[in-house]
Design a protein around this motif. Structure first.
Motif, PDB file in Angstrom:
ATOM      1  N   GLU A  13       8.581  16.018 -11.288  1.00 22.76           N
ATOM      2  CA  GLU A  13       9.410  15.081 -10.546  1.00 22.76           C
ATOM      3  C   GLU A  13       8.590  13.856 -10.145  1.00 22.76           C
ATOM      4  N   VAL A  14       9.142  12.711 -10.372  1.00 20.67           N
ATOM      5  CA  VAL A  14       8.427  11.465 -10.086  1.00 20.67           C
ATOM      6  C   VAL A  14       9.319  10.563  -9.240  1.00 20.67           C
ATOM      7  N   ASP A  15       8.768  10.119  -8.101  1.00 18.62           N
ATOM      8  CA  ASP A  15       9.488   9.126  -7.310  1.00 18.62           C
ATOM      9  C   ASP A  15       8.810   7.783  -7.509  1.00 18.62           C
ATOM     10  N   TYR A  16       9.606   6.767  -7.677  1.00 13.98           N
ATOM     11  CA  TYR A  16       8.994   5.437  -7.789  1.00 13.98           C
ATOM     12  C   TYR A  16       9.840   4.389  -7.107  1.00 13.98           C
ATOM     13  N   ARG A  17       9.127   3.304  -6.759  1.00 17.80           N
ATOM     14  CA  ARG A  17       9.811   2.161  -6.155  1.00 17.80           C
ATOM     15  C   ARG A  17       9.475   0.929  -6.992  1.00 17.80           C
ATOM     16  N   LEU A  18      10.344  -0.071  -6.912  1.00 20.70           N
ATOM     17  CA  LEU A  18      10.150  -1.281  -7.719  1.00 20.70           C
ATOM     18  C   LEU A  18       9.990  -2.485  -6.801  1.00 20.70           C
ATOM     19  N   ARG A  19       9.182  -3.441  -7.262  1.00 15.91           N
ATOM     20  CA  ARG A  19       9.002  -4.628  -6.424  1.00 15.91           C
ATOM     21  C   ARG A  19       8.655  -5.838  -7.280  1.00 15.91           C
ATOM     22  N   VAL A  20       8.830  -6.992  -6.669  1.00 22.71           N
ATOM     23  CA  VAL A  20       8.484  -8.261  -7.313  1.00 22.71           C
ATOM     24  C   VAL A  20       7.380  -8.907  -6.471  1.00 22.71           C
ATOM     25  N   VAL A  21       6.330  -9.378  -7.138  1.00 19.08           N
ATOM     26  CA  VAL A  21       5.257 -10.081  -6.412  1.00 19.08           C
ATOM     27  C   VAL A  21       4.962 -11.393  -7.148  1.00 19.08           C
ATOM     28  N   PRO A  22       4.488 -12.397  -6.412  1.00 19.10           N
ATOM     29  CA  PRO A  22       4.099 -13.636  -7.086  1.00 19.10           C
ATOM     30  C   PRO A  22       2.761 -13.454  -7.795  1.00 19.10           C
ATOM     31  N   THR A  23       2.554 -14.191  -8.849  1.00 23.29           N
ATOM     32  CA  THR A  23       1.275 -14.066  -9.554  1.00 23.29           C
ATOM     33  C   THR A  23       0.814 -15.423 -10.069  1.00 23.29           C
ATOM     34  N   HIS A  24      -0.496 -15.530 -10.270  1.00 25.21           N
ATOM     35  CA  HIS A  24      -1.086 -16.802 -10.707  1.00 25.21           C
ATOM     36  C   HIS A  24      -2.438 -16.499 -11.319  1.00 25.21           C
ATOM     37  N   GLU A  25      -2.861 -17.316 -12.266  1.00 23.55           N
ATOM     38  CA  GLU A  25      -4.130 -16.989 -12.943  1.00 23.55           C
ATOM     39  C   GLU A  25      -5.343 -17.119 -12.032  1.00 23.55           C
ATOM     40  N   THR A  26      -5.187 -17.737 -10.869  1.00 27.51           N
ATOM     41  CA  THR A  26      -6.349 -17.887  -9.984  1.00 27.51           C
ATOM     42  C   THR A  26      -6.466 -16.759  -8.965  1.00 27.51           C
ATOM     43  N   LEU A  27      -5.635 -15.753  -9.045  1.00 29.45           N
ATOM     44  CA  LEU A  27      -5.702 -14.694  -8.027  1.00 29.45           C
ATOM     45  C   LEU A  27      -6.969 -13.858  -8.191  1.00 29.45           C
ATOM     46  N   LEU A  28      -7.623 -13.575  -7.076  1.00 27.29           N
ATOM     47  CA  LEU A  28      -8.753 -12.646  -7.099  1.00 27.29           C
ATOM     48  C   LEU A  28      -8.300 -11.251  -6.725  1.00 27.29           C
ATOM     49  N   HIS A  29      -7.199 -11.195  -5.991  1.00 28.47           N
ATOM     50  CA  HIS A  29      -6.626  -9.908  -5.621  1.00 28.47           C
ATOM     51  C   HIS A  29      -5.123 -10.036  -5.861  1.00 28.47           C
ATOM     52  N   PRO A  30      -4.493  -9.018  -6.452  1.00 28.55           N
ATOM     53  CA  PRO A  30      -3.098  -9.197  -6.857  1.00 28.55           C
ATOM     54  C   PRO A  30      -2.150  -9.535  -5.707  1.00 28.55           C
ATOM     55  N   TYR A  31      -2.501  -9.160  -4.476  1.00 29.78           N
ATOM     56  CA  TYR A  31      -1.546  -9.385  -3.380  1.00 29.78           C
ATOM     57  C   TYR A  31      -2.076 -10.370  -2.343  1.00 29.78           C
ATOM     58  N   GLU A  32      -3.022 -11.201  -2.731  1.00 28.81           N
ATOM     59  CA  GLU A  32      -3.623 -12.106  -1.743  1.00 28.81           C
ATOM     60  C   GLU A  32      -2.634 -13.149  -1.226  1.00 28.81           C
ATOM     61  N   LEU A  33      -1.501 -13.310  -1.906  1.00 27.47           N
ATOM     62  CA  LEU A  33      -0.528 -14.296  -1.433  1.00 27.47           C
ATOM     63  C   LEU A  33       0.339 -13.748  -0.312  1.00 27.47           C
ATOM     64  N   GLY A  34       0.254 -12.450  -0.089  1.00 28.92           N
ATOM     65  CA  GLY A  34       0.940 -11.861   1.061  1.00 28.92           C
ATOM     66  C   GLY A  34       2.436 -11.661   0.873  1.00 28.92           C
ATOM     67  N   ARG A  35       2.922 -11.864  -0.339  1.00 28.28           N
ATOM     68  CA  ARG A  35       4.364 -11.780  -0.600  1.00 28.28           C
ATOM     69  C   ARG A  35       4.676 -10.556  -1.443  1.00 28.28           C
ATOM     70  N   MET A  36       5.761  -9.905  -1.123  1.00 30.38           N
ATOM     71  CA  MET A  36       6.137  -8.709  -1.853  1.00 30.38           C
ATOM     72  C   MET A  36       7.616  -8.454  -1.582  1.00 30.38           C
ATOM     73  N   LEU A  37       8.402  -8.400  -2.641  1.00 30.26           N
ATOM     74  CA  LEU A  37       9.842  -8.177  -2.472  1.00 30.26           C
ATOM     75  C   LEU A  37      10.200  -6.821  -3.055  1.00 30.26           C
ATOM     76  N   TRP A  38      10.601  -5.891  -2.193  1.00 29.91           N
ATOM     77  CA  TRP A  38      10.970  -4.544  -2.679  1.00 29.91           C
ATOM     78  C   TRP A  38      12.408  -4.562  -3.162  1.00 29.91           C
ATOM     79  N   LEU A  39      12.662  -3.894  -4.247  1.00 27.09           N
ATOM     80  CA  LEU A  39      14.024  -3.899  -4.802  1.00 27.09           C
ATOM     81  C   LEU A  39      14.733  -2.611  -4.412  1.00 27.09           C
TER      82      LEU A  39
END
Ligand code: PLP
Length: 851
Positions: free
Chosen positions: A825-851
């Motif tokens: 059994e696998v539970d998962y959640r989906l989300r949208v995050v902003p991205t850019h080639e200059t990111l050093l950390h995937p979530y450094e922009l502080g934005r995250m939209l859960w679907l």
């Protein structure tokens, strides 16, 4: 009264000894016992008199002793051998362990308000400073091209004197810089000065240089004739003075530090700021770029990309804040150049989780750096929680605040005999401390040999403690009977009594008095223990910290009670010299912080590499360091209890119970002696000591730490800084535009799940998720979809790809393929995050939209 004149006649160094000058002027001596022994050998009395300061030694040693040494061929041979080691250490030809990671042209600037290399240069107060010193030493070992930047305090921290009533007196004395291993920094043979625009005046600072092996540390000093009397005092005291003085120190460290490097012609590729104290360096670097015509936002992005910020304290009070008007006043003259108004400036120092009345230096550091870390796993988690509001939509466990666990410079703190043993087992052990197998250095050593090495360090410590107790007793105006009482356990054979050490800053969260929570029980334990017990305490309380000083007084008073006399000792004047002896010579190292307030704690690491067993709350480094295998452990953990009114009761009860039922019995168990004139060995205890060295040495040394910083952070900071600067800061400009678009349009982003795998799938079938994003104002390639499987430590993030931009500005189709190794059994959640080639950390922009 006739006037007293003072004259100091300095000896001249015979040519055969000329290299002593350079050895005395390089803090390499702080880690090399071989160098220190040279001075001791020339004249032990002067060496004691100067308290281990080689620069001062060469000024005060009698000429005859120097002449004698110059004619002593054995001494000259030793000098030549030591010199050779020093030369090899400093030489660029030496294989640089880290060269593939960072090359010599890429300088890393390391900013810190305090540096602790050795007691002879008292510009540190505690763990932060000693860590900074150890970082520089390990950088020198590894060949990391690092320069330190700090302040040279005329009076240092303070000297501690405890009176007969247990009151702490802080003594401030001017240091004479000509007595210290520092010299004016020069460029083209001219001394280097920097100037700063303070409100209504210009402040000048001289730049000094301390050499630490092949690393230079530049220290700023405002005590120069150009300044007003008040400004000359800016660098008088470490953590002294009022809030304004502190602000001035931080402007000096940040702004003056950058200017000092520029004046010296040093161009760092990465900037490592430690605590918020040095965060103004960010604004100064932004100012440089805006003065050259780059707008503020790209400039801040370019600066942040090359910057790493390390926070060292989970205590909110440890994070500096200043009145907003003050900060504005110091930056007012630069606002036109920066191209921002006062409110934008203040926003950089706003902590989104707190009121807006203060300018928070940690906030500035987080806004102006792209990489951030705490100093142990536990602390990284706490720091991520504390700064959660900086990445408002990102769960703390995924935000960009990571950790690098602290480590200690082993050679600096390792006892004499173990150093010899390591040298004999592996000549080049110093260059291999970052390797996992290094703990095997003690694998084949006979228990009796390990034990006698420990006893020799313990004897050395005990003699030192007795000498200190004698001086303290005299100063209390007490006689030999009181002294004898204080030393009544220390006077016994050293393998008989159990010596427990507790030494660190007397900050209240460290709970120095937890041991005394139930005094009757402790007294009974002392009385009934099969081995005599000694608890030795040392540490300074900040002069403004009344509760900390009250703790000192409590321990002083207890040490005078008949039931505790000789068993509880309070030693004044804790410094690195005393620390070195304590961490080498105690049997047990005690640490009882309130969880999770101990960011890392490093004294326990120093103890551990010496085979001293930790008895500590599982906080900071010890939560990672405690190890237990097949009945042999490297110490004891007190599991923290949740914060509550009973916390101290429970943890103190655990502490005494552990002492009574585990620590003392393990120490007490001795093997039957082989012959009548040998003593029984505590073989199990020795096995634990060996395990402590083998498990703590490889993981908690400063080489491993600096290597982690270099590989995980410096390299990326250098590359990111370079990327953003390329083509006249093109990527920095693009990143700033991207952030602006994000700020304007993120709220309008929508995601619609088009398809997900059926609820029951066959193993081997492909598991595809399709999502459509609608993003008015943002091109779809600036968004990424992710599936998050599971939770907590077992969480996995599966990154999707953009398969189609339905129309450039608005809609995109994303596809996520779940991995084929899923089962059950696998539970998962989906989300949208902003991205850019200059990111050093995937979530450094502080934005995250859960679907
Ligand atoms: C190592 C050290 C410290 C830090 O000790 P903690 O246990 O981390 O608080 C403080 N002071 C001195 C002199 C040290 O050598």
């Amino acid at each position: 009264m006739p006037t007293m004149h003072h004259l100091e006649l300095r000896p001249s160094l015979p040519p055969a000894l000329s290299r002593l000058n350079e050895l005395a002027g390089n803090l390499y001596y702080s880690r090399s016992r071989a160098v220190r022994d040279l001075f001791d050998r020339i004249d032990a009395d002067t060496w004691v008199q100067v308290e281990g300061n080689p620069v001062r030694f060469l000024q005060l040693v009698p000429q005859a002793r120097l002449d004698q040494a110059a004619g002593d061929s054995a001494f000259l041979a030793e000098l030549a051998a030591v010199w050779r080691e020093f030369e090899v250490h400093c030489s660029d030809e030496r294989m640089d362990v880290l060269e593939p990671v960072i090359n010599p042209q890429e300088t890393v600037a390391y900013f810190c308000a305090e540096f602790g290399f050795h007691e002879s240069l008292p510009i540190y107060s505690g763990g932060l400073g000693i860590l900074a010193g150890d970082h520089c030493k390990a950088a020198s070992d590894l060949g990391v091209p690092l320069v330190g930047v700090g302040l040279l305090y005329r009076q240092g921290y303070f000297q501690q004197c405890i009176d007969a009533d247990g009151r702490q007196h802080a003594r401030f004395e001017d240091l004479d810089f000509s007595h210290l291993p520092v010299r004016p920094a020069t460029r083209d043979e001219q001394p280097v000065y920097v100037t700063l625009e303070f409100p209504g005046r210009v402040v000048t600072a001289q730049v000094w240089e301390a050499r630490v092996g092949r690393v230079s540390v530049y220290l700023l000093d405002t005590d120069v004739v150009e300044n007003t009397a008040a400004d000359r005092e800016i660098t008088h005291r470490l953590y002294g003075g009022d809030r304004r003085r502190r602000l001035e120190q931080e402007v000096l460290l940040g702004v003056g530090g950058v200017r000092a490097l520029r004046a010296l012609g040093i161009t760092p590729s990465a900037w490592h700021i430690n605590e918020g104290h040095a965060a103004f360096s960010i604004l100064e670097r932004v100012r440089e770029l805006t003065a050259d015509g780059l707008p503020f936002d790209p400039a801040l992005n370019a600066v942040a990309a090359a910057t790493l910020f390390t926070t060292h304290t989970p205590v909110p009070a440890g994070h500096d804040t200043f009145a907003r008007e003050w900060v504005e006043a110091y930056w007012q003259p630069h606002l036109p150049t920066l191209g921002i108004d006062g409110s934008r400036l203040l926003a950089l120092g706003a902590d989104p989780a707190h009121d807006g009345k203060h300018f928070n230096m940690t906030a500035l550091a987080l806004h102006g750096s792209r990489q951030h870390n705490g100093v142990s796993r536990v602390h990284g988690g706490v720091a991520a929680q504390m700064s959660q509001a900086f990445w408002p939509e990102v769960p703390a466990e995924e935000n960009p605040l990571t950790h690098v666990t602290n480590g200690v410079h082993v050679e600096t703190f390792l006892n004499r005999d173990l150093t010899r043993l390591f040298d004999a087992n592996r000549r080049d052990w110093r260059d291999h401390l970052h390797e996992a197998g290094i703990g095997e250095l003690v694998q084949n050593t006979e228990p009796s040999r390990l034990w006698s090495m420990h006893l020799s360090a313990k004897t050395h410590l005990v003699n030192d403690l007795k000498a200190r107790l004698e001086r303290q007793t005299k100063r209390f105006g007490q006689g030999h009977v009181r002294l004898k009482q204080r030393c009544r356990v220390l006077d016994q054979p050293v393998d008989e009594f159990l010596l427990v050490g507790f030494a660190r800053r007397f900050a209240t969260y460290k709970r120095a008095a937890l041991l005394f929570h139930d005094r009757e029980r402790l007294a009974r334990l002392i009385e009934t223990s099969p081995r005599p017990l000694v608890f030795v305490f040392a540490g300074k309380a900040h002069p403004a910290d009344q509760p900390g000083q009250a703790l000192l007084q409590t321990i002083h008073e207890l040490s005078g009670e008949p039931r505790f006399a000789g068993h509880v000792l309070l030693i004044e004047g804790y410094d690195m010299g005393l620390a070195r002896r304590l961490v080498a010579g105690c049997d047990v190292w005690l640490n009882t912080p309130e969880y999770p307030m101990e960011a890392s704690g490093t004294s326990g690491q120093k103890a551990g590499v010496n085979g001293v067993l930790n008895l500590s709350v599982a906080d900071g480094w010890w939560a990672e360091g405690h190890d237990h295998q097949k009945g042999v452990a490297n110490g004891w953990s007190l599991l923290p209890t949740p914060e509550s009114a009973e916390r101290d009761d429970r943890e103190a009860d655990d502490l005494l119970t552990l002492l009574e039922t585990e620590v003392i019995p393990l120490f007490d168990r001795r093997q039957a002696p082989a012959t009548s004139d040998t003593k029984g060995l505590p073989v199990e205890w020795i096995a634990w000591q060996r395990h402590a060295i083998a498990t703590i040495l490889p993981r908690f040394n400063a080489s491993r730490m600096v290597r982690d910083y270099a590989e995980r952070h410096y390299r990326r900071a250098i590359d990111a800084g370079r990327l953003l600067a390329r083509d006249n800061y093109r990527a920095a400009v693009e990143r700033a535009e991207f952030e602006q678009a994000l700020a304007a349009y993120w709220a309008g982003v929508q995601g619609k799940v088009l398809s997900v795998p059926g609820s029951a799938m066959q193993q081997g079938e492909s598991l595809i998720i399709e999502i459509e994003t609608t993003t008015p104002g943002l091109p779809p390639h600036w968004l990424r979809c992710e599936a998050v499987l599971g939770d907590g430590a077992s969480r996995r993030v599966i990154v999707g790809e953009l398969v189609e931009s339905v129309d450039e500005q608005a809609r995109g189709r994303h596809r996520i393929e779940l991995p084929g190794d899923l089962a059950g059994e696998v539970d998962y959640r989906l989300r949208v995050v902003p991205t850019h080639e200059t990111l050093l950390h995937p979530y450094e922009l502080g934005r995250m939209l859960w679907l």
